[in-house]
Design an enzyme around this catalytic site. Structure first.
Site, PDB file in Angstrom:
ATOM      1  CG  HIS A  88      -1.876   5.405 -12.847  1.00 11.57           C
ATOM      2  ND1 HIS A  88      -0.534   5.142 -12.963  1.00 11.57           N
ATOM      3  CD2 HIS A  88      -2.216   5.050 -11.578  1.00 11.57           C
ATOM      4  CE1 HIS A  88      -0.084   4.642 -11.818  1.00 11.57           C
ATOM      5  NE2 HIS A  88      -1.093   4.585 -10.954  1.00 11.57           N
ATOM      6  CD  GLU A  89      -5.585   5.769  -9.781  1.00  9.62           C
ATOM      7  OE1 GLU A  89      -5.659   4.602  -9.382  1.00  9.62           O
ATOM      8  OE2 GLU A  89      -4.726   6.568  -9.368  1.00  9.62           O
ATOM      9  CB  CYS A 141       5.119   3.351 -18.221  1.00  8.15           C
ATOM     10  SG  CYS A 141       3.753   2.189 -18.222  1.00  8.15           S
TER      11      CYS A 141
HETATM   12 ZN    ZN Z   1      -1.283   3.635  -9.133  1.00  6.95          ZN
HETATM   13 ZN    ZN Z   2       4.912   0.200 -17.897  1.00 11.77          ZN
END
Ligand code: ZN
Ligand code: ZN
Length: 179
Positions: A130-131, A146
């Site tokens: 994510h990051e 997601c």
């Molecule tokens: Zn974020």
């Molecule tokens: Zn997405």
């Protein structure tokens, strides 16, 4: 492009290889992991937490000194906070390609449940991807499955899949091809 992952020596040992492999496969990009070389900064005694913005300053300085252009993700064991949030799982500074993730609130033990390495690997992978996704130009996504969905709780994190949704994948492919 290449993702650099630094693993602080007190982060859970033995998980860095599977986490790195999975982050690489989620984002479709090479990733390597090594011990941390960034100076640990931002620890606040009274809170027993690290100010994530100060630690990002340190990563930024390290990248600058070593002329590293590629995204750099640091995995630490200490709990993180930022101004206005009592804690954050992680934080990214897109303009300089620097990100940090904490394992402190990702273990079952933190919530009084039995420990499980697979859970921990999954969560560090999701938070890390994510990051780094932010560093590659992706914003938050409304799709709760997601990788780019912003979880506020561990349950929300666990509900995410280890994949980008179709829209985020296309967005990422567009970002990378325009470089
Ligand atoms: Zn974020
Ligand atoms: Zn997405």
């Amino acid at each position: 492009m290449h993702i650099h992952i630094f693993w602080d020596s007190l982060s859970p040992p033995g998980l860095q290889i599977p986490v790195t492999r999975m982050i690489s496969s989620i984002l479709g990009m090479q990733a390597t992991v090594s011990e941390n070389h960034v100076r640990m900064m931002g620890y606040v005694d009274g809170r027993k937490q690290i100010d994530a913005q100060v630690l990002l300053d340190s990563i930024q300085a390290y990248k600058h000194r070593h002329a590293i252009q590629d995204p750099l993700l640091l995995v630490v064991h200490q709990d993180l906070f930022k101004n206005g949030n009592s804690f954050v799982f992680g934080l990214a500074r897109q303009s300089v390609g620097a990100a940090v993730v904490s394992t402190a609130r990702l273990s079952n033990e933190y919530y009084g449940r039995g420990g499980n390495d697979d859970d921990l690997i999954d969560r560090i992978t999701k938070e890390g991807a994510h990051e780094v996704g932010h560093l590659l130009g992706l914003d938050h996504c409304h799709n709760r499955e997601c990788i780019m969905f912003k979880p506020d709780t561990l349950d929300e994190l666990d509900r995410k899949k280890k994949a980008l949704c179709i829209m985020c994948s296309e967005h990422l492919a567009g970002n990378l091809s325009s470089d």
